[in-house]
Write a protein that holds these residues in place. Structure first.
Motif, PDB file in Angstrom:
ATOM      1  N   LYS A  76       1.729   7.862   8.718  1.00 37.67           N
ATOM      2  CA  LYS A  76       1.047   8.015   9.848  1.00 37.67           C
ATOM      3  C   LYS A  76      -0.488   7.851   9.783  1.00 37.67           C
ATOM      4  CE  LYS A  76       3.939  11.696  11.904  1.00 37.67           C
ATOM      5  NZ  LYS A  76       3.964  13.000  12.140  1.00 37.67           N
ATOM      6  N   TRP A  77      -0.862   8.006   8.435  1.00 40.91           N
ATOM      7  CA  TRP A  77      -2.431   7.760   8.181  1.00 40.91           C
ATOM      8  C   TRP A  77      -2.641   6.321   8.178  1.00 40.91           C
ATOM      9  CZ3 TRP A  77      -4.838   5.660   3.626  1.00 40.91           C
ATOM     10  CH2 TRP A  77      -6.203   5.516   3.629  1.00 40.91           C
ATOM     11  N   LEU A  78      -1.665   5.335   7.363  1.00 44.94           N
ATOM     12  CA  LEU A  78      -1.796   3.996   7.427  1.00 44.94           C
ATOM     13  C   LEU A  78      -1.451   3.400   8.937  1.00 44.94           C
ATOM     14  CD1 LEU A  78       0.351   2.939   4.228  1.00 44.94           C
ATOM     15  CD2 LEU A  78      -2.065   2.987   4.661  1.00 44.94           C
ATOM     16  N   GLU A  79      -0.743   4.023   9.836  1.00 47.38           N
ATOM     17  CA  GLU A  79      -0.718   3.212  11.116  1.00 47.38           C
ATOM     18  C   GLU A  79      -1.999   3.245  11.673  1.00 47.38           C
ATOM     19  OE1 GLU A  79       2.181   5.737  13.061  1.00 47.38           O
ATOM     20  OE2 GLU A  79       3.833   4.578  11.857  1.00 47.38           O
ATOM     21  N   ARG A  80      -2.813   3.965  11.349  1.00 53.19           N
ATOM     22  CA  ARG A  80      -4.051   4.216  12.057  1.00 53.19           C
ATOM     23  C   ARG A  80      -5.149   3.043  12.025  1.00 53.19           C
ATOM     24  NH1 ARG A  80      -7.373   8.449   9.844  1.00 53.19           N
ATOM     25  NH2 ARG A  80      -8.680   8.183  11.693  1.00 53.19           N
ATOM     26  N   PHE A  81      -4.811   2.080  10.928  1.00 56.81           N
ATOM     27  CA  PHE A  81      -5.573   0.865  10.563  1.00 56.81           C
ATOM     28  C   PHE A  81      -4.842  -0.163  10.918  1.00 56.81           C
ATOM     29  CE2 PHE A  81      -6.235   4.187   7.380  1.00 56.81           C
ATOM     30  CZ  PHE A  81      -7.747   4.546   7.863  1.00 56.81           C
ATOM     31  N   PRO A  82      -5.487  -1.068  11.690  1.00 56.05           N
ATOM     32  CA  PRO A  82      -4.888  -2.278  12.301  1.00 56.05           C
ATOM     33  C   PRO A  82      -4.529  -3.477  10.923  1.00 56.05           C
ATOM     34  CG  PRO A  82      -6.996  -2.595  12.663  1.00 56.05           C
ATOM     35  CD  PRO A  82      -6.891  -1.265  12.108  1.00 56.05           C
ATOM     36  N   ASP A  83      -3.353  -3.953  10.980  1.00 51.74           N
ATOM     37  CA  ASP A  83      -2.925  -5.179  10.300  1.00 51.74           C
ATOM     38  C   ASP A  83      -3.527  -6.283  11.088  1.00 51.74           C
ATOM     39  OD1 ASP A  83      -2.176  -6.445   8.031  1.00 51.74           O
ATOM     40  OD2 ASP A  83       0.123  -6.543   8.538  1.00 51.74           O
ATOM     41  N   ARG A  84      -4.718  -7.019  10.424  1.00 56.31           N
ATOM     42  CA  ARG A  84      -5.049  -8.189  10.964  1.00 56.31           C
ATOM     43  C   ARG A  84      -5.204  -9.404   9.893  1.00 56.31           C
ATOM     44  NH1 ARG A  84      -9.566  -5.378  14.439  1.00 56.31           N
ATOM     45  NH2 ARG A  84      -8.058  -4.376  15.944  1.00 56.31           N
ATOM     46  N   PRO A  85      -4.024  -9.956   9.622  1.00 57.22           N
ATOM     47  CA  PRO A  85      -4.285 -11.008   8.631  1.00 57.22           C
ATOM     48  C   PRO A  85      -5.282 -12.352   8.981  1.00 57.22           C
ATOM     49  CG  PRO A  85      -2.186 -11.003   9.335  1.00 57.22           C
ATOM     50  CD  PRO A  85      -2.915 -10.035  10.031  1.00 57.22           C
ATOM     51  N   THR A 109       0.772  -1.215   0.075  1.00 57.68           N
ATOM     52  CA  THR A 109       0.144  -0.135  -0.064  1.00 57.68           C
ATOM     53  C   THR A 109       0.781   1.189  -0.053  1.00 57.68           C
ATOM     54  OG1 THR A 109      -1.819  -1.072   1.141  1.00 57.68           O
ATOM     55  CG2 THR A 109      -1.714   1.350   1.101  1.00 57.68           C
ATOM     56  N   GLN A 110       1.991   1.121   0.933  1.00 57.06           N
ATOM     57  CA  GLN A 110       2.717   2.589   0.831  1.00 57.06           C
ATOM     58  C   GLN A 110       3.508   2.842  -0.482  1.00 57.06           C
ATOM     59  OE1 GLN A 110       4.984   2.376   4.498  1.00 57.06           O
ATOM     60  NE2 GLN A 110       5.318   4.676   4.328  1.00 57.06           N
ATOM     61  N   SER A 111       3.989   1.580  -1.159  1.00 55.26           N
ATOM     62  CA  SER A 111       4.712   1.671  -2.235  1.00 55.26           C
ATOM     63  C   SER A 111       3.866   2.230  -3.421  1.00 55.26           C
ATOM     64  CB  SER A 111       5.582   0.701  -2.598  1.00 55.26           C
ATOM     65  OG  SER A 111       4.807  -0.491  -2.828  1.00 55.26           O
ATOM     66  N   THR A 112       2.388   1.706  -3.400  1.00 58.19           N
ATOM     67  CA  THR A 112       1.647   2.102  -4.152  1.00 58.19           C
ATOM     68  C   THR A 112       1.089   3.659  -4.024  1.00 58.19           C
ATOM     69  OG1 THR A 112       0.526  -0.021  -4.479  1.00 58.19           O
ATOM     70  CG2 THR A 112      -0.810   1.752  -5.226  1.00 58.19           C
ATOM     71  N   GLY A 113       0.976   4.195  -2.841  1.00 55.98           N
ATOM     72  CA  GLY A 113       1.039   5.508  -2.739  1.00 55.98           C
ATOM     73  C   GLY A 113       2.032   6.416  -3.028  1.00 55.98           C
ATOM     74  N   ILE A 114       3.150   6.083  -3.132  1.00 56.46           N
ATOM     75  CA  ILE A 114       4.329   6.815  -3.334  1.00 56.46           C
ATOM     76  C   ILE A 114       4.476   6.886  -4.775  1.00 56.46           C
ATOM     77  CG2 ILE A 114       6.850   6.789  -3.542  1.00 56.46           C
ATOM     78  CD1 ILE A 114       6.780   5.552  -0.411  1.00 56.46           C
ATOM     79  N   MET A 115       4.076   5.644  -5.528  1.00 54.61           N
ATOM     80  CA  MET A 115       4.090   5.969  -6.977  1.00 54.61           C
ATOM     81  C   MET A 115       3.281   6.699  -7.593  1.00 54.61           C
ATOM     82  SD  MET A 115       5.944   4.945  -9.503  1.00 54.61           S
ATOM     83  CE  MET A 115       6.139   4.197 -11.040  1.00 54.61           C
ATOM     84  N   SER A 153      -8.315  -5.385   4.101  1.00 55.52           N
ATOM     85  CA  SER A 153      -7.865  -4.448   3.072  1.00 55.52           C
ATOM     86  C   SER A 153      -7.974  -2.900   3.623  1.00 55.52           C
ATOM     87  CB  SER A 153      -8.490  -4.694   1.805  1.00 55.52           C
ATOM     88  OG  SER A 153      -9.821  -4.032   1.825  1.00 55.52           O
ATOM     89  N   ILE A 154      -7.184  -2.115   3.170  1.00 58.77           N
ATOM     90  CA  ILE A 154      -7.370  -0.844   3.498  1.00 58.77           C
ATOM     91  C   ILE A 154      -8.766   0.000   3.146  1.00 58.77           C
ATOM     92  CG2 ILE A 154      -6.386   0.422   1.590  1.00 58.77           C
ATOM     93  CD1 ILE A 154      -5.410   1.418   5.183  1.00 58.77           C
ATOM     94  N   PHE A 155      -9.260  -0.786   1.818  1.00 57.65           N
ATOM     95  CA  PHE A 155     -10.536  -0.066   1.430  1.00 57.65           C
ATOM     96  C   PHE A 155     -11.657  -0.563   2.819  1.00 57.65           C
ATOM     97  CE2 PHE A 155      -8.179  -1.298  -2.471  1.00 57.65           C
ATOM     98  CZ  PHE A 155      -8.294   0.381  -2.652  1.00 57.65           C
TER      99      PHE A 155
END
Length: 123
Positions: free
Chosen positions: A87-96, A3-9, A108-110
């Motif tokens: 910082k924005w992405l840190e607000r969302f948990p990563d729960r595989p 997600t981060q590299s997609t945003g950067i691109m 998913s972030i969505f």
């Protein structure tokens, strides 16, 4: 692709620092900041082609870009964009998914943005 590299691109394409050879059009919205227009889908009735299009980088990256709040997508330089995006992405948990447990969503972030919006959380 993360997600981060997609945003950067996408930030690089929006600001002319990377070639935009996937046909994404960017525009400015007073309330939402820089937005991206989802490329038009091919006119086909084949489900496999429509699915490939829907899952393509151009569509996924555009949808991701359009979920970003305006303070993130209008960052002046790449370094500040990376910090704000992180910082924005840190607000969302990563729960595989874990076998044997029910999950709240598809992780998913969505999905997380939809949940945060539904609960009235400011993004």
């Amino acid at each position: 692709v993360s997600t981060q590299s997609t945003g950067i691109m996408m930030w690089k394409m929006a600001n002319g620092d990377a070639p935009n050879n996937i046909g994404v059009k960017f525009y400015y919205n007073n309330r939402l900041g820089k937005r991206a227009e989802v490329p038009t889908s091919p006119n086909t009735t084949q489900v496999s082609i429509a699915t490939k299009y829907h899952n393509s980088f151009a569509c996924r990256a555009t949808r991701l870009w359009n979920t970003l709040p305006s303070n993130v997508n209008t960052a002046e330089d790449l370094a500040s964009f990376k910090v704000l995006l992180g910082k924005w992405l840190e607000r969302f948990p990563d729960r595989p998914p874990v076998t044997g447990y029910t999950r709240q969503n598809n992780n998913s972030i969505f999905d997380w943005v939809r949940i945060a919006t539904r609960e009235g959380e400011a993004l």
